[in-house]
Design a protein around this motif. Structure first.
Motif, PDB file in Angstrom:
ATOM      1  N   LEU A  99       0.828  -1.210   0.000  1.00 29.03           N
ATOM      2  CA  LEU A  99       0.000   0.000   0.000  1.00 29.03           C
ATOM      3  C   LEU A  99       0.861   1.260   0.000  1.00 29.03           C
ATOM      4  O   LEU A  99       0.616   2.206  -0.745  1.00 29.03           O
ATOM      5  N   PHE A 106      -4.760   4.187  -3.477  1.00 29.54           N
ATOM      6  CA  PHE A 106      -5.594   3.015  -3.722  1.00 29.54           C
ATOM      7  C   PHE A 106      -6.982   3.429  -4.184  1.00 29.54           C
ATOM      8  O   PHE A 106      -7.654   4.233  -3.557  1.00 29.54           O
ATOM      9  N   GLY A 108      -9.845   1.634  -4.747  1.00 31.98           N
ATOM     10  CA  GLY A 108     -11.037   1.065  -4.138  1.00 31.98           C
ATOM     11  C   GLY A 108     -11.175  -0.403  -4.491  1.00 31.98           C
ATOM     12  O   GLY A 108     -10.349  -0.955  -5.222  1.00 31.98           O
ATOM     13  N   CYS A 109     -12.204  -0.993  -3.964  1.00 28.67           N
ATOM     14  CA  CYS A 109     -12.410  -2.424  -4.137  1.00 28.67           C
ATOM     15  C   CYS A 109     -13.595  -2.648  -5.062  1.00 28.67           C
ATOM     16  O   CYS A 109     -14.710  -2.200  -4.801  1.00 28.67           O
ATOM     17  N   GLU A 171     -12.427  -3.162   3.830  1.00 33.07           N
ATOM     18  CA  GLU A 171     -13.469  -2.642   2.939  1.00 33.07           C
ATOM     19  C   GLU A 171     -13.915  -1.256   3.400  1.00 33.07           C
ATOM     20  O   GLU A 171     -14.091  -0.345   2.592  1.00 33.07           O
ATOM     21  N   PHE A 174     -11.215   1.365   2.716  1.00 31.69           N
ATOM     22  CA  PHE A 174     -11.192   1.808   1.322  1.00 31.69           C
ATOM     23  C   PHE A 174     -12.157   2.977   1.131  1.00 31.69           C
ATOM     24  O   PHE A 174     -11.849   3.972   0.462  1.00 31.69           O
ATOM     25  N   ARG A 178     -11.069   6.909   0.413  1.00 34.65           N
ATOM     26  CA  ARG A 178     -11.518   7.581  -0.809  1.00 34.65           C
ATOM     27  C   ARG A 178     -12.244   8.876  -0.513  1.00 34.65           C
ATOM     28  O   ARG A 178     -11.966   9.909  -1.115  1.00 34.65           O
ATOM     29  N   ILE A 186      -5.707   3.340   5.018  1.00 36.43           N
ATOM     30  CA  ILE A 186      -5.848   1.888   4.926  1.00 36.43           C
ATOM     31  C   ILE A 186      -4.734   1.173   5.689  1.00 36.43           C
ATOM     32  O   ILE A 186      -4.996   0.306   6.523  1.00 36.43           O
TER      33      ILE A 186
ATOM     34  N   TYR B 116     -18.628   5.555  -3.664  1.00 36.69           N
ATOM     35  CA  TYR B 116     -18.228   4.734  -4.799  1.00 36.69           C
ATOM     36  C   TYR B 116     -18.809   5.225  -6.121  1.00 36.69           C
ATOM     37  O   TYR B 116     -18.521   4.682  -7.168  1.00 36.69           O
TER      38      TYR B 116
END
Lengths: 212, 212
Positions: A99, A106, A108-109, A171, A174, A178, A186, B116
């Motif tokens: 990371l 990062f 996101g997932c 999760e 993330f 953001r 994170i 998101y």
DNA sequence: CTATATATACAAACCGGTTGGTATGTTGTC
DNA sequence: GACAACATACCAACCGGTTTGTATATATAG
């Protein structure tokens, strides 16, 4: 040529993932994707039979790349220590190191994106996301089970709960990273979780407790 | 009539939130919303000047209802104990009780949906989401700061980190609960976090002589 | 080596349907 | 009759997807 075709498809998938992570799946139009990838609609529909098909291939690619990283860290961590507890700590540290070294923050997932837009996708895609998250969780669960088998935790916690916890923390991290534009959040939360694990299992904090 | 107008607007907001939590914002069309709310397009655009305006009012309403719940639990927890540590534990228990009593499983967090899909919204909407998540976090941070001021934690952790952690855990738990269709996952993770807090601060797991 | 056959990898134009949004009513209430 | 609270009809833009066409690579047969 086969190589040329593979390059084009890979470029589409890469750009599509970036766009979907930025704007969500349904807000990402095929026109957006083909423009970003520098191809035409014909090229897109040559490689993907529908947008649903793109969704499927996108999440499968994401999961594969994800688990490949996991397995690499796993191998390296296991090579560094025979102790399950130390191996888990090392594993998390490798993740944090990864990371820290990421150039762009990062993004996101993709699993989370798909979960929050789950009504868009075919049931099998949702099932794949569910399976992947569970796979991720079981990966951790095995590690915690090995630790618990060696040293009883200080509180009554199951390996499954702990595994669920680290996945949930990541999760959630993330999302917070953001929204708050805090790329270091994170890794910080991963470190905090390591502290929790240390409290639960590490002998140092137990003996120190007895003295204190 | 004003009351009739308010009812219609509230019904639109309620149905819109349900749909957005199910499918995401951009995948939820105005036609979907007005059909679910049983109104016409004219009614919608009487109350909202655009879809962006709906997004703004939707997230503001969500945040207000959310924080209203928080403040109620906060008052009740504070009434039950003067000890900051006990008050936090009680607060979390009230939250878990609320989760357990929910008829339909928890749908998700609108903040996460907006994060998101953040590229869809006007900067001020994203800023509002960011501010709300931080507000949520600061709410917990004050509680942890009060605890830390009274009893030093067993590991070196800051109130901010711990606050960040519980928010991350919950956001992540929402995702896992949805994907895995495990409505009890959220409360379970809240309880696990309580265990963590107990390990960090509770005198039972330490020596009993510090506080008198 | 070459001619033919076939598959692959695209490009460009286009289609029906849906989108968010508007313009213009109609209705009920003070 | 003025104004809020809707309903109806409609539009321009955009959506995912299709169609048609073409350049190129590959396999095969003579």
């Amino acid at each position: 040529m086969a190589a040329r075709g593979h390059d084009t498809k890979e470029r589409i998938l890469k750009e599509a993932q970036a766009l979907v992570l930025k704007r969500g799946f349904s807000a990402t139009s095929l026109d957006n994707i083909i423009q970003a990838a520098g191809v035409t609609k014909g090229a897109f529909f040559h490689h993907f039979k529908s947008k649903d098909d793109l969704a499927r291939q996108l999440i499968e690619r994401f999961a594969e790349l994800d688990f490949a990283l996991f397995e690499e860290w796993d191998r390296r961590a296991d090579a560094l220590s025979d102790d399950p507890y130390q191996a888990l700590i090392l594993f998390l540290k490798l993740f944090e190191e990864w990371l820290d070294n990421l150039r762009q923050p990062f993004a996101g997932c993709l699993f989370a994106v798909y979960v929050y837009e789950s009504n868009l996708f075919e049931p099998e895609v949702n099932a794949y996301v569910k399976k992947s998250l569970e796979h991720w969780q079981q990966f951790y669960e095995r590690k915690f089970a090995a630790i618990i088998a060696e040293r009883p935790p200080k509180l009554e916690v199951s390996a499954a709960e702990l595994a669920e916890s680290i996945v949930a923390i990541l999760e959630g991290a993330f999302i917070l990273a953001r929204s708050g534009e805090k790329p270091d959040l994170i890794a910080r939360q991963s470190r905090l979780f390591r502290g929790y694990v240390k409290l639960l299992f590490d002998e140092d904090t137990r003996s120190r407790d007895a003295v204190a």
